[in-house]
Write a protein that holds these residues in place. Structure first.
Motif, short mmCIF file in Angstrom:
data_model
loop_
_atom_site.label_atom_id
_atom_site.label_comp_id
_atom_site.label_asym_id
_atom_site.label_seq_id
_atom_site.Cartn_x
_atom_site.Cartn_y
_atom_site.Cartn_z
N ALA A 41 39.82 29.30 44.93
CA ALA A 41 40.06 30.26 46.00
C ALA A 41 39.25 31.53 45.73
N ILE A 42 38.45 31.93 46.70
CA ILE A 42 37.63 33.13 46.59
C ILE A 42 38.20 34.21 47.50
N ASP A 43 38.54 35.34 46.93
CA ASP A 43 39.06 36.46 47.72
C ASP A 43 37.94 37.13 48.52
N MET A 44 36.84 37.46 47.83
CA MET A 44 35.73 38.14 48.49
C MET A 44 34.47 37.97 47.66
N ARG A 45 33.33 37.88 48.34
CA ARG A 45 32.03 37.78 47.68
C ARG A 45 31.23 39.05 47.97
N PHE A 46 30.63 39.58 46.92
CA PHE A 46 29.76 40.75 47.04
C PHE A 46 28.34 40.35 46.66
N GLN A 47 27.37 40.91 47.34
CA GLN A 47 25.98 40.51 47.14
C GLN A 47 25.22 41.54 46.30
N GLY A 48 24.73 41.08 45.15
CA GLY A 48 23.89 41.91 44.29
C GLY A 48 24.70 42.72 43.29
N LEU A 49 24.08 42.98 42.13
CA LEU A 49 24.76 43.75 41.08
C LEU A 49 25.05 45.18 41.52
N GLY A 69 42.91 35.11 44.91
CA GLY A 69 41.79 34.36 44.37
C GLY A 69 40.83 35.26 43.64
N LYS A 70 39.59 34.82 43.49
CA LYS A 70 38.62 35.48 42.64
C LYS A 70 37.70 36.41 43.45
N VAL A 71 37.32 37.50 42.80
CA VAL A 71 36.32 38.42 43.33
C VAL A 71 34.98 38.08 42.68
N VAL A 72 33.99 37.76 43.51
CA VAL A 72 32.71 37.22 43.04
C VAL A 72 31.59 38.19 43.35
N VAL A 73 30.66 38.32 42.42
CA VAL A 73 29.40 39.03 42.65
C VAL A 73 28.28 38.01 42.53
N ALA A 114 26.42 46.02 44.08
CA ALA A 114 27.72 46.01 44.76
C ALA A 114 28.88 45.87 43.77
N ALA A 115 28.59 45.81 42.47
CA ALA A 115 29.65 45.63 41.49
C ALA A 115 30.74 46.69 41.57
N PRO A 116 30.41 47.98 41.77
CA PRO A 116 31.51 48.97 41.88
C PRO A 116 32.50 48.65 42.98
N GLN A 117 32.02 48.15 44.13
CA GLN A 117 32.94 47.76 45.21
C GLN A 117 33.80 46.57 44.78
N ALA A 118 33.19 45.64 44.04
CA ALA A 118 33.95 44.48 43.56
C ALA A 118 35.04 44.92 42.59
N PHE A 119 34.73 45.85 41.71
CA PHE A 119 35.73 46.36 40.77
C PHE A 119 36.84 47.09 41.51
N ASP A 120 36.47 47.86 42.52
CA ASP A 120 37.48 48.55 43.34
C ASP A 120 38.42 47.54 43.99
N ARG A 121 37.84 46.45 44.47
CA ARG A 121 38.64 45.43 45.14
C ARG A 121 39.67 44.85 44.18
N LEU A 122 39.26 44.51 42.97
CA LEU A 122 40.19 43.92 42.01
C LEU A 122 41.22 44.94 41.55
N SER A 123 40.78 46.16 41.26
CA SER A 123 41.71 47.16 40.73
C SER A 123 42.74 47.57 41.77
N GLY A 124 42.42 47.38 43.08
CA GLY A 124 43.38 47.69 44.13
C GLY A 124 44.57 46.77 44.13
N GLY A 125 44.42 45.57 43.57
CA GLY A 125 45.55 44.66 43.39
C GLY A 125 45.83 43.71 44.54
N ASP A 126 45.34 43.99 45.73
CA ASP A 126 45.67 43.16 46.88
C ASP A 126 44.62 42.07 47.06
N VAL A 127 44.57 41.14 46.11
CA VAL A 127 43.59 40.07 46.15
C VAL A 127 44.31 38.73 46.16
#
Length: 330
Positions: free
Chosen positions: A299-307, A324-328, A309-322
Motif C-alpha cells: 500500500a502506497i500512501d503518496m509518491r513524491f518525484q525527485g530528491l 501505507g508507505k511514503v515513497v520518493v 521533494a524529500a522535505p514534503q515527503a518527510f512532512d507527510r510522514l511526520s504529520g501522522g495521517d498516512v
C-alpha cells in the motif's frame, strides 16, 4: 551526487536538520556493490535519526534512508551473481552475519554507520542485493526493505501463526501494519485490525482485514497472536485480546515504550512476548518470493518525484495521517 541527509540532529525540531544537497559518491569497499537508486521510502527511523536517536551529531552529515530499489551498476561476481543493469531491491541490515564487514561488527541499518539509500547512488554488501520482484514497480519494491520485512518477521517468525489462526494488528495505517494485513490475509489468517480512524478501518478491510474495530474495542473473541507497533496506547488492549498461551509480537512504540506491563495477566495466562527488529537475509528472500508468487502490492500512501521533494515527503510522514508507505522516486 545529490542526496538527502541529516546535516545535524535536533530533538525538538528534527526537520530543521533535513538537507538536500551534494555529498560524495559511495566509498569503494571489498565485497560491496553500488546501485543506482530509483525509489526510496521514508520511515520513522529517518525521523528518529534527525532527532539524534541512533545517530550522533558527530556522525553527520549522514545520508538518510533505510530502503531502496534501483539498478545494479556493476556485475556481482560468482556463478549466480546478478549482472549490471539488473533491477534490484536491497536488504539494508548490515553486520548481521559478517557479509561485507569486519568480524564481530555490531549490526546496523543503512544511515546509522554507513550512508543511507536516499541518494542517487547507494552501496551495500553484495550479499544484500536481490532481484526485484517482477510484479512490483520500483516504488513498491522500495517498501519491502524495512516495513515489509519487519511485518513478515512479526507474523511468520515471532508470532508463529499458521493458516486458519487469528491475528490482531494494532494501528491500521502505518507501513508495518498495512504490510502485516496483506501478508496475513494472503497466508489464510483471520485478520482483525484496530484504528481510531473510520477511514483507515475501511481501507484496512479493503486490504484484506476480516474486521476492523475502534482502538481499544472488545473483539468478538480472543486471537492467537497480536502485532503491536503502537506501544503504550494499545498495550493493555493487546494483553487483554490475546488468548491464553498466545503471543504478542512487537516491533515499536510510537506512542511510548513504558506501558503498564500487566505482568499478572501475562504470566497467569502464559502469554509470550516477542520483540522484532527487521529480519534475516533468508527471511527477506522468502518475503520477495511470497510477494511475487501472491502478486502482493504494498500500500502506497503518496509518491513524491525527485530528491528535492524529500522535505514534503518527510512532512507527510511526520504529520501522522498516512496509510501505507511514503515513497520518493528518482
Amino acid at each position: 551526487m545529490k542526496a538527502v541527509y541529516a546535516a545535524g540532529v535536533d530533538r525538538d525540531d528534527p526537520l530543521k536538520e533535513l538537507t538536500v544537497g551534494d555529498l560524495p559518491e559511495p566509498a569503494v569497499r571489498p565485497y560491496w556493490s553500488t546501485v543506482g537508486v530509483k525509489a526510496v521510502t521514508v520511515n520513522h527511523h529517518d525521523l528518529w535519526s534527525l532527532m539524534g536517536v541512533g545517530l550522533a551529531a558527530e556522525q553527520t552529515p549522514m545520508i538518510l534512508g533505510t530502503d531502496a530499489a534501483g539498478t545494479l551498476l556493476e556485475d556481482i561476481p560468482g556463478k549466480h551473481g546478478l549482472k549490471a543493469g539488473a533491477d534490484v531491491v536491497l536488504y539494508t541490515f548490515i553486520g548481521t552475519d559478517g557479509n561485507g564487514v569486519a568480524p564481530g561488527e555490531r549490526r546496523s541499518i543503512l544511515s546509522e554507520k554507513y550512508p543511507g539509500a536516499m541518494a542517487e547512488r547507494t552501496a551495500v554488501p553484495s550479499a544484500n542485493v536481490f532481484a526485484k520482484p517482477a510484479n512490483l514497480d520500483f516504488g513498491e519494491a522500495a517498501a519491502l526493505g524495512t516495513s515489509w520485512l519487519t511485518a513478515y518477521s512479526l507474523v511468520f517468525r515471532a508470532a508463529g501463526v499458521l493458516p486458519g489462526d487469528s491475528i490482531l494488528i494494532q494501528g491500521a495505517g502505518g507501513g508495518v501494519s498495512t504490510a502485516a494485513i496483506q501478508l496475513a490475509h494472503a497466508a489464510g489468517l483471520e485478520v482483525f485490525v484496530t484504528s481510531r480512524s473510520e477511514a483507515k478501518r475501511a481501507k484496512a478491510v479493503e486490504l484484506g482485514a476480516d474486521a476492523a474495530f475502534e482502538t481499544g474495542a472488545r473483539l468478538p473473541r480472543k486471537v492467537d497472536a497480536v502485532i503491536d507497533s503502537v506501544g503504550a496506547a494499545t498495550w493493555g488492549h493487546s494483553v487483554r485480546s490475546v488468548r491464553p498461551g498466545g503471543v504478542i509480537a512487537t516491533c515499536g512504540a510510537t506512542t511510548g515504550d513504558q506501558p503498564g506491563a500487566e505482568l499478572t495477566r501475562v504470566f497467569f495466562q502464559d502469554i509470550r512476548i516477542q520483540g522484532v527488529t527487521m529480519g534475516s537475509r533468508d527471511d527477506f528472500a522468502r518475503l520477495l518470493r511470497f510477494v511475487e508468487h501472491n502478486d502482493l502490492h504494498p500500500a502506497i500512501d503518496m509518491r513524491f518525484q525527485g530528491l528535492d521533494a524529500a522535505p514534503q515527503a518527510f512532512d507527510r510522514l511526520s504529520g501522522g495521517d498516512v496509510f501505507g508507505k511514503v515513497v520518493v522516486e528518482l
